[in-house]
Design an enzyme around this catalytic site. Structure first.
Site, mmCIF file in Angstrom:
data_model
loop_
_atom_site.group_PDB
_atom_site.id
_atom_site.type_symbol
_atom_site.label_atom_id
_atom_site.label_comp_id
_atom_site.label_asym_id
_atom_site.label_seq_id
_atom_site.Cartn_x
_atom_site.Cartn_y
_atom_site.Cartn_z
ATOM 1 N N SER A 251 0.871 -1.163 0.000
ATOM 2 C CA SER A 251 0.000 0.000 0.000
ATOM 3 C C SER A 251 0.904 1.208 0.000
ATOM 4 O O SER A 251 2.115 1.088 0.161
ATOM 5 C CB SER A 251 -0.881 0.013 1.244
ATOM 6 O OG SER A 251 -0.079 0.284 2.370
ATOM 7 N N LYS A 252 0.300 2.367 -0.194
ATOM 8 C CA LYS A 252 1.134 3.565 -0.276
ATOM 9 C C LYS A 252 1.995 3.702 0.969
ATOM 10 O O LYS A 252 3.132 4.137 0.911
ATOM 11 C CB LYS A 252 0.279 4.796 -0.479
ATOM 12 C CG LYS A 252 -0.220 4.853 -1.911
ATOM 13 C CD LYS A 252 -1.072 6.057 -2.192
ATOM 14 C CE LYS A 252 -1.822 5.793 -3.501
ATOM 15 N NZ LYS A 252 -2.856 6.735 -3.776
ATOM 16 N N ARG A 253 1.429 3.308 2.092
ATOM 17 C CA ARG A 253 2.186 3.461 3.323
ATOM 18 C C ARG A 253 3.143 2.299 3.571
ATOM 19 O O ARG A 253 4.112 2.431 4.267
ATOM 20 C CB ARG A 253 1.229 3.619 4.519
ATOM 21 C CG ARG A 253 1.218 5.025 5.069
ATOM 22 C CD ARG A 253 0.042 5.284 5.963
ATOM 23 N NE ARG A 253 -1.113 5.735 5.210
ATOM 24 C CZ ARG A 253 -2.249 5.047 5.095
ATOM 25 N NH1 ARG A 253 -2.403 3.884 5.676
ATOM 26 N NH2 ARG A 253 -3.248 5.539 4.410
ATOM 27 N N ARG A 254 2.817 1.155 2.950
ATOM 28 C CA ARG A 254 3.626 -0.032 3.242
ATOM 29 C C ARG A 254 4.404 -0.487 2.018
ATOM 30 O O ARG A 254 4.037 -1.423 1.340
ATOM 31 C CB ARG A 254 2.729 -1.175 3.679
ATOM 32 C CG ARG A 254 1.866 -0.860 4.875
ATOM 33 C CD ARG A 254 1.085 -2.091 5.251
ATOM 34 N NE ARG A 254 1.951 -3.251 5.198
ATOM 35 C CZ ARG A 254 2.794 -3.582 6.159
ATOM 36 N NH1 ARG A 254 2.859 -2.870 7.242
ATOM 37 N NH2 ARG A 254 3.577 -4.631 6.019
#
Ligand code: GLU
Length: 470
Positions: A251-254
């Site tokens: 994900s964008k954060r991960r």
């Protein structure tokens, strides 16, 4: 039906083109190319608050970098508002959609009471017109949304190109919002994703929809809307997510980075194309294949039903393969861009392609290649530790003599090799006893390809100068 194969990729410009979307784009593109069809790029920019021009540009750049050429587009949904408004009006006129005046507070209250009763939260149809049903009085000052009149019973089924038969009962899904008011004052509004996507896939005659499986739950609604419009259904293929090497969804954060970040990190587009398409699809045991082979093989079969795992080491391996194969002139231009990023300008560097040829076999990325080639264009410094270990009373005089010899010779490989050999034997040293400190002083490291091949690509004066700094 022998309609033309038309696929599309429909990214939302609310961030960069991430790897999952890039892979779906790749499958959609390859499918269209395989069948001699067409591929459309559509920008789904109806989330006005989050869409940015910068994201649009990044998406276009990523598509271009990967070589995913499209036959139509980019088509922007926000430039098609009148069309969605007209289709919504037709649905309302045909009693297939209706205005709903619920306020957010009322909907919150509805959800709360459903939760309190342990029920699944869903719209209760209070504004849904039915024969003989009295609707609430229209409140003042509430701009209505438009809801789709979803069938109340029966199943929605489709044979997914990836997942096989999927069936959902209409009782599971509610009347979804298809248009939101553009402003509190008006009813002419902005379509929601599930509505715009149907109108567009219909208008653009999309025959096959490949997308991430986070959209599986949206498909029953979309199929019902297609049916309500009397529009032909495309075929759907929902591709599983890509997991990070920690087994969690990218994900964008991960850990999910943009496709263009890989360009900066020194990956070649053909490696990315090869690696990404193999991630979730296979053709026998083939691991390395060209764009042309992908197109020849990608017929929509052999798409994996289970999530793929992102494997940075494998991507590196694939990239090294393509770096080895890459034309040296092309590598030269990529590596000079990498060096420029570090503030090292290579100028016209006629030797750069030869340098790439010499080092590319040991480089997984053009960043690593730039790490090597920087020594030709910027000062090097051997670590104190290496200096202590490699330069001593035994080889110092030999290094000085070698510098003096270099001053006299013709600067070619044969002469360099002979000079090093002769100097080593004159001082009773084995070749490595001279070649290693020589590498350290000139290249800043103790291991390189053969020393004559490495040195000949330096201007002689630079080698002399680095040796003088003994
Ligand atoms: N804009 C949607 C997304 O980026 C498109 C989904 C679809 O392909 O229908 O997820």
């Amino acid at each position: 039906m022998t309609a033309k194969i038309r696929t599309r990729i429909a990214p939302s410009p609310t961030g960069f083109l991430h790897l999952g979307t890039a892979r779906t784009a790749l499958y959609s593109w390859a499918y269209a190319r395989h069948y001699g069809g067409e591929f459309v790029l559509r920008i789904e920019d109806t989330d006005v608050a989050r869409s940015t021009q910068d994201s649009v540009e990044q998406i276009l750049a990523s598509m271009q970098w990967l070589g995913l050429d499209y036959d139509e587009g980019p088509i922007y949904q926000m430039q098609r508002l009148a069309r969605y408004q007209a289709v919504a009006a037709e649905l309302i006129a045909a009693d297939k959609a209706y205005f709903c005046y619920c306020t957010p507070a009322e909907l919150d209250e509805l959800r709360e009471s459903q939760r309190a009763r342990g029920e699944k939260t869903r719209y209760d149809g209070r504004w849904r017109p039915e024969p003989g049903k009295l609707l609430p009085p229209v409140p003042q000052g509430v701009a209505p949304v438009v809801r789709f009149k979803n069938p109340l019973a029966g199943d929605v089924s489709w044979v997914d190109l990836v997942k096989g038969l999927i069936t959902i009962n209409n009782r599971e899904i509610d009347d979804l919002i298809i248009m939101r008011p553009a402003s509190e004052a008006g009813t002419a509004g902005i379509p929601t994703y599930n509505f715009a996507v149907v109108v567009d896939d219909w208008d653009m005659q999309i025959s096959h929809v490949f997308r991430g499986d986070e959209h599986v739950n949206n498909t029953p609604w979309q199929i019902n809307i297609f049916n309500a419009l009397g529009a032909p259904l495309p075929q759907f293929g929902h591709v599983p997510v890509i997991l990070g090497d920690d087994g969690q969804k990218l994900s964008k954060r991960r850990g999910a980075v943009s496709v263009t970040a890989y360009e900066e990190e020194g990956y070649l587009p053909e490696a990315m194309l090869n690696y990404l398409s193999r991630l979730g699809w296979s053709h026998g045991d083939e691991e390395l294949f060209s764009r042309e082979q992908l197109v020849a093989w990608f017929d929509g079969s052999h798409l994996s039903k289970s999530p793929a795992q992102w494997d940075p080491a494998k991507l590196e391996w694939v990239n090294s393969h393509y770096i080895k194969q890459a034309d040296d002139l092309r590598l030269a231009s990529l590596v000079s861009a990498q060096l420029a990023r570090r503030g090292i300008e290579v100028g016209d560097a006629a030797q750069l392609p030869a340098m790439c040829a010499l080092f590319k076999d040991r480089c997984a990325t053009t960043v690593v290649l730039a790490d090597w080639l920087a020594m030709y264009f910027a000062p090097v410094s051997a670590s104190a530790e290496d200096r202590v270990a490699q330069i001593s009373e035994t080889n110092l005089p030999a290094l000085a003599a070698l510098a003096a010899k270099f001053a006299e010779i013709n600067w070619d490989k044969v002469a360099i090799q002979a000079a090093v050999k002769e100097t080593a034997s004159a001082f009773g040293l084995k070749m490595p006893q001279l070649a290693i400190p020589l590498r350290l002083l000139v290249c800043g490291r103790t291991q390189t390809p053969s020393v004559d091949a490495v040195l000949v690509l330096f201007p002689k004066e630079i080698v002399m100068e680095r040796l003088r700094k003994l």
